[in-house]
Scaffold this motif. Structure first.
Motif, PDB file in Angstrom:
ATOM      1  N   LEU A 190     -17.952  62.283 -48.754  1.00 46.85           N
ATOM      2  CA  LEU A 190     -16.698  61.523 -48.721  1.00 46.85           C
ATOM      3  C   LEU A 190     -16.361  60.934 -50.085  1.00 46.85           C
ATOM      4  O   LEU A 190     -15.189  60.896 -50.481  1.00 46.85           O
ATOM      5  N   PHE A 191     -17.367  60.482 -50.808  1.00 49.99           N
ATOM      6  CA  PHE A 191     -17.114  59.916 -52.130  1.00 49.99           C
ATOM      7  C   PHE A 191     -16.531  60.976 -53.073  1.00 49.99           C
ATOM      8  O   PHE A 191     -15.628  60.687 -53.856  1.00 49.99           O
ATOM      9  N   PHE A 196     -12.915  61.655 -51.972  1.00 49.73           N
ATOM     10  CA  PHE A 196     -12.074  60.510 -52.304  1.00 49.73           C
ATOM     11  C   PHE A 196     -11.693  60.531 -53.778  1.00 49.73           C
ATOM     12  O   PHE A 196     -10.531  60.313 -54.145  1.00 49.73           O
ATOM     13  N   CYS A 197     -12.668  60.810 -54.641  1.00 51.95           N
ATOM     14  CA  CYS A 197     -12.393  60.839 -56.087  1.00 51.95           C
ATOM     15  C   CYS A 197     -11.455  61.985 -56.444  1.00 51.95           C
ATOM     16  O   CYS A 197     -10.527  61.818 -57.246  1.00 51.95           O
ATOM     17  N   LEU A 235      -9.278  63.298 -54.556  1.00 48.74           N
ATOM     18  CA  LEU A 235      -7.969  62.953 -54.018  1.00 48.74           C
ATOM     19  C   LEU A 235      -7.215  62.032 -54.972  1.00 48.74           C
ATOM     20  O   LEU A 235      -6.005  62.189 -55.184  1.00 48.74           O
ATOM     21  N   VAL A 259     -16.696  55.609 -57.816  1.00 49.25           N
ATOM     22  CA  VAL A 259     -16.123  54.733 -56.789  1.00 49.25           C
ATOM     23  C   VAL A 259     -16.361  53.275 -57.140  1.00 49.25           C
ATOM     24  O   VAL A 259     -15.439  52.443 -57.120  1.00 49.25           O
ATOM     25  N   CYS A 309     -14.138  51.896 -50.740  1.00 44.82           N
ATOM     26  CA  CYS A 309     -13.122  52.954 -50.864  1.00 44.82           C
ATOM     27  C   CYS A 309     -11.826  52.541 -50.176  1.00 44.82           C
ATOM     28  O   CYS A 309     -10.726  52.734 -50.727  1.00 44.82           O
ATOM     29  N   PHE A 342      -8.282  51.781 -52.127  1.00 46.88           N
ATOM     30  CA  PHE A 342      -7.064  52.520 -51.773  1.00 46.88           C
ATOM     31  C   PHE A 342      -5.914  51.568 -51.471  1.00 46.88           C
ATOM     32  O   PHE A 342      -4.776  51.786 -51.895  1.00 46.88           O
TER      33      PHE A 342
END
Length: 528
Positions: A82-83, A86-87, A89, A178, A512, A516
């Protein structure tokens, strides 16, 4: 509540909390009372227990580490994936244009210097320690093989390279990114103290200045000091192994203590010189020496095999990143738990330290520029570095050349055993030792700045004596652990740091969400 400043292109959170309001002054120190005092007591108790009862401490803490890794392997794996997503993205979303510090903020360091600092603090020393040992270990099945591939086969060589990059590529750097981006954004764009608790303000508001925030910062301090102290201790063992290999200097406890004392002394000088005259200078020196060493090995080694290894590392990484990221039905239990999940917990336990240091030197960068530099560029450099060192080592093993052909006997000696088969062995071994030591100085130096900032309640201008205090403490703790319990005590404290990775993983997931929310609020200031 918030206050906007359209002229600077940012929106700051309104808060009654002021940096340093909970600080106390004593013996020339300016520290955050709950965080400093509680952290000091916990660290003292853990270190004292590990020294007095090294075997018992190792058994208890290793059991705690094993429990967290074996029962929450799925959690570490999912979170790591997920990390990364997320990055990636954040690179493509419009919020990637947001500049840390506002639209008028300027970068404080050149791009090259900035990269050198974040890389040296992030994993420079780890690449020196594992760039030879890890690929060889996977290829020979020293402690499990990735995806249960048969050891000592062409398939094992390719997967060994891919698995090594998996552990040193996108996933660890996403973990650092993150934390670093969260701290930088909330400090420079929202006007909050540069400390871990600030990253949770959008979700918890003023409560982050109370018990919840104290817990988060204390966790970060403990993980950082334990990680640095154990790395310094194990690094001293590697350095003394190299000195014994090169100069026949006795590999004894006394030699290890001398190495730690020397590293700590240089770190104190560097800390006293400040960020620009210390970490910045040493980081640039680090990368220059590392580049010279790598180029030299390419030139005098098996040049064709090394260039081929770069492609093999890349293909092995791309082809196997999804199978290696999978946590369901894994049959390679020894490799999965002993390497991958261990690494994820270790990187996460280091993320407060590395993340905060990267945040301190990243004002003025856009979110997109930040993620690319922290995530993609280090992955590419790590790939080339691993190909040069790991590719050379595997080539020696495949051809039955040198000590490495017999497998891993001593991890701390692996790099020097690879050097033994190259021209000018003594020279490159000496350069390798120097590089190991300088990397440790930069880690100690940057770690002192980070711990100082957290324990000072987010202050970045605490007294110089305070930074020196933490540099000295890292050395004292490492020596105390070596003298009192040796490798058992170091392993016990390292296990404690890794165990802290479990609760911090949950905090990072929450981070996270918080980041966001904060970035979305600042989108209106993005220049179209």
């Amino acid at each position: 509540m918030s206050k906007t400043d359209p002229a600077k292109g940012r929106e700051e959170y309104s808060t009654s909390y002021k940096v340093g309001q909970d600080n106390v002054q004593f013996l020339g120190l300016d520290v955050h009372n709950p965080v400093f005092g509680t952290s000091a007591l916990i660290i003292f108790a853990f270190v004292l227990g590990s020294i007095i009862f090294p075997n018992d401490a190792k058994e208890i803490l290793m059991a705690a580490r094993g429990w967290s890794i074996n029962n929450f392997d799925w959690f570490f794996s999912i979170s790591g994936n997920l990390f990364v997503l997320f990055c990636l993205l954040l690179i493509v979303l419009p919020m990637g244009k947001i500049r840390l510090g506002g639209t008028e903020a300027k970068a404080e360091h050149s791009t090259i210097t900035w990269f050198c600092m974040l890389f040296a603090a992030g994993m420079g020393i780890g690449l020196m320690f594992w760039s030879v040992a890890e690929p060889v270990a996977y290829y020979t099945g020293w402690y499990g093989t990735p995806l249960n591939v048969e050891a000592n086969t062409p398939e094992a060589a390719k997967l060994a390279m891919g698995a090594t990059m998996f552990h040193w590529g996108l996933h660890p750097w996403a973990i650092y990114a993150v934390v670093a981006l969260s701290l930088a954004f909330f400090a420079y764009n929202k006007g909050l103290p540069l400390t871990i608790r600030s990253a949770f303000y959008p979700l918890f508001g003023e409560r982050v200045w109370g018990t919840l925030g104290h817990f988060v910062d204390i966790l970060a301090v403990i993980a950082t000091i334990f990680g640095l102290a154990t790395s310094l201790g194990f690094g001293a063992q590697q350095a003394t192994s190299g000195l014994h290999f090169l100069f026949d200097i006795p590999n004894t406890l006394t030699t290890q203590i001398v190495v730690i004392a020397a590293v700590t002394s240089v770190a104190i000088i560097s800390v006293a010189r400040g960020l620009d005259g210390g970490v910045k200078l040493l980081s640039n020196i680090n990368m220059i020496i590392a580049a010279i060493l790598a180029i030299f090995i390419v030139v005098v080694g098996q040049t064709g095999a090394i260039f081929s290894a770069i492609g093999t590392f890349f293909l092995g990484y791309v082809e196997n990143i999804i199978p290696l990221s999978n946590w369901i039905g894994r049959e390679d239990d020894t490799f999965y738990h002993g390497w991958t999940v261990f690494y994820w917990a270790w990187w996460i336990s280091w993320s407060p330290f590395v993340g905060m240091f990267i945040a301190r030197v990243s004002r003025g960068r856009t979110v997109r520029e930040f993620i690319i530099a922290v995530l993609l560029v280090p992955t590419a450099v790590s790939l080339v570095w691993m190909a040069i060192f790991g590719g050379s080592a595997i080539e020696q093993v495949e051809n039955g050349v040198g000590s490495l052909a017999g497998g891993i006997t001593d991890v701390s000696l692996s790099m020097f055993q690879m050097f033994e088969q190259l021209p000018l062995t003594s020279l490159i071994s000496f350069v390798g030792i120097v590089l190991v030591l300088v990397f440790f100085v930069t880690s100690s130096d940057s770690g002192s700045l980070v711990i100082d900032g957290i324990t000072a309640g987010g202050k970045t201008d605490a007294p110089m004596s305070q930074r020196i205090f933490w540099a000295v403490m890292e050395g004292i703790i490492a020596v105390a652990l070596l003298v009192g319990g040796g490798s058992d005590a170091l392993s016990a404290i390292q296990a404690a740091a890794i165990t802290i990775g479990l609760p911090f993983t949950l905090l990072m997931l929450v981070m996270c969400v918080s980041l966001f929310i904060g970035l979305k609020q600042d989108l209106k200031f993005v220049t179209k």
